[in-house]
Enzyme design. Sequence first.
Site, PDB file in Angstrom:
ATOM      1  N   HIS A  94       0.774  -1.341  -0.034  1.00  0.00           N
ATOM      2  CA  HIS A  94       0.183   0.244  -0.321  1.00  0.00           C
ATOM      3  C   HIS A  94       0.689   1.057   0.127  1.00  0.00           C
ATOM      4  O   HIS A  94       0.355   2.340  -0.033  1.00  0.00           O
ATOM      5  CB  HIS A  94      -0.926   0.018   1.146  1.00  0.00           C
ATOM      6  CG  HIS A  94      -1.905  -1.200   1.286  1.00  0.00           C
ATOM      7  ND1 HIS A  94      -3.019  -1.142   0.024  1.00  0.00           N
ATOM      8  CD2 HIS A  94      -2.284  -2.216   2.096  1.00  0.00           C
ATOM      9  CE1 HIS A  94      -3.749  -2.005   0.368  1.00  0.00           C
ATOM     10  NE2 HIS A  94      -3.400  -2.583   1.344  1.00  0.00           N
ATOM     11  N   GLU A 144      -5.479 -11.938   7.897  1.00  0.00           N
ATOM     12  CA  GLU A 144      -6.444 -10.564   7.741  1.00  0.00           C
ATOM     13  C   GLU A 144      -7.657 -10.934   6.819  1.00  0.00           C
ATOM     14  O   GLU A 144      -8.247 -10.374   6.033  1.00  0.00           O
ATOM     15  CB  GLU A 144      -5.843  -9.438   7.044  1.00  0.00           C
ATOM     16  CG  GLU A 144      -4.824 -10.082   5.824  1.00  0.00           C
ATOM     17  CD  GLU A 144      -3.838  -8.646   5.134  1.00  0.00           C
ATOM     18  OE1 GLU A 144      -4.329  -7.643   5.641  1.00  0.00           O
ATOM     19  OE2 GLU A 144      -3.145  -8.936   4.409  1.00  0.00           O
ATOM     20  N   ARG A 199       7.017  -5.388   3.428  1.00  0.00           N
ATOM     21  CA  ARG A 199       5.788  -6.006   3.294  1.00  0.00           C
ATOM     22  C   ARG A 199       5.749  -5.917   1.693  1.00  0.00           C
ATOM     23  O   ARG A 199       5.425  -5.015   0.985  1.00  0.00           O
ATOM     24  CB  ARG A 199       4.477  -5.335   3.813  1.00  0.00           C
ATOM     25  CG  ARG A 199       3.373  -6.210   3.947  1.00  0.00           C
ATOM     26  CD  ARG A 199       2.236  -5.673   3.116  1.00  0.00           C
ATOM     27  NE  ARG A 199       1.623  -4.627   3.432  1.00  0.00           N
ATOM     28  CZ  ARG A 199       0.520  -4.077   4.076  1.00  0.00           C
ATOM     29  NH1 ARG A 199      -0.156  -4.994   4.627  1.00  0.00           N
ATOM     30  NH2 ARG A 199       0.035  -2.824   4.182  1.00  0.00           N
TER      31      ARG A 199
HETATM   32  C1  3PY Z   1      -4.545  -4.262   7.360  1.00  0.00           C
HETATM   33  O1  3PY Z   1      -4.859  -3.683   8.301  1.00  0.00           O
HETATM   34  O2  3PY Z   1      -5.218  -4.769   6.496  1.00  0.00           O
HETATM   35  C2  3PY Z   1      -2.905  -4.004   6.959  1.00  0.00           C
HETATM   36  O3  3PY Z   1      -2.533  -4.806   6.090  1.00  0.00           O
HETATM   37  C3  3PY Z   1      -2.155  -3.065   7.760  1.00  0.00           C
HETATM   38  O4  3PY Z   1      -1.236  -2.454   6.964  1.00  0.00           O
HETATM   39 MG    MG Z   2      -4.274  -5.495   4.616  1.00  0.00          MG
END
Ligand code: 3PY
Ligand code: MG
Length: 305
Positions: free
Chosen positions: A46, A147, A71
Amino acid sequence: MRNSRVREAVAQGRTVVGAWVATGSGYVAESLSHAGYDAVTIDLQHGMFGFDTLVPLLQAVSAGPAEPWVRVPSLEAATIGKVLDAGAYAVIGPGVDTPQQAADFVAALRYPPLGRRSYGPARAALQGGPDYLARANDEVMGWAMIESAPALAAVREIAATPGLYGLFVGPNDLAMSIGVEPGRPTPEVDAAWAEVLEAAHSAGLAAGSFCGDAATARRLADQGYDLVVPMNDIMLLRAAAAESLAVVRGDQPSATAESLTAVRGNQPSAGPESLTAVRGDQPSATAESRTAVRGGHETDTGGGY
Ligand code: 3PY
Ligand code: MG
């Protein structure tokens, strides 16, 4: 190859604190490396910059004592190999939703016979030294990002992946995937944080998380998280700017400041106070904080990873 200080710190039971670069500024990356953080992650997913900026950013981090981490934008093996060749000590892999993806992620990080990383350690060997090849499999860390709802459902199987170093929560994507609003604390995300922590530690892995503010990072550290990343560079800048404007104007917080306060549930801060709030220690800054952070072991001043 230098020992990873993060590995050592985690093995000693200390919570490490990471910074996160989304701006693509070498000056910012270098400043954060000198600010007392244990690791600085360059965010290729990002961050507002392209792959060609990666090497100068890693060089900037290496000018200070923090460990250079990346990342990656996806779990593609070629990209993982390339960031390692550029000198990343750790790779944070986004969206690891299945045990198979976790196994492929680890394979991409490790040289044969343990994995499928291709030979070509370019800058990594310059920076790491002649024993890089012999030691990279032992030093390089792979953090699988948890996530999504499927990742959470499979978290124990993912944690059982041989060679994985840690689980790293992306609270915003996770929140959206489980159907709650990202960017603010909710009981659902709190429960997920507890579940990931438990799954990681039961499997002998480290547990880490990105955090929207310093208070959340402090809270996760108190719960036993080994790594917390309180905000990225642009979030720190925006929060410090909003605070500064509110003080200077002595009036209502600006729209930005207001929304930040809402997101944080009224926790102040960021900026220079962020590390202090996370660690509950003396104000940060330079050598003093580095000594405190590294348990009394002063580092070589300019030199880094
Ligand atoms: C998230 O919170 O999804 C992330 O990838 C943090 O950078
Ligand atoms: Mg994320």
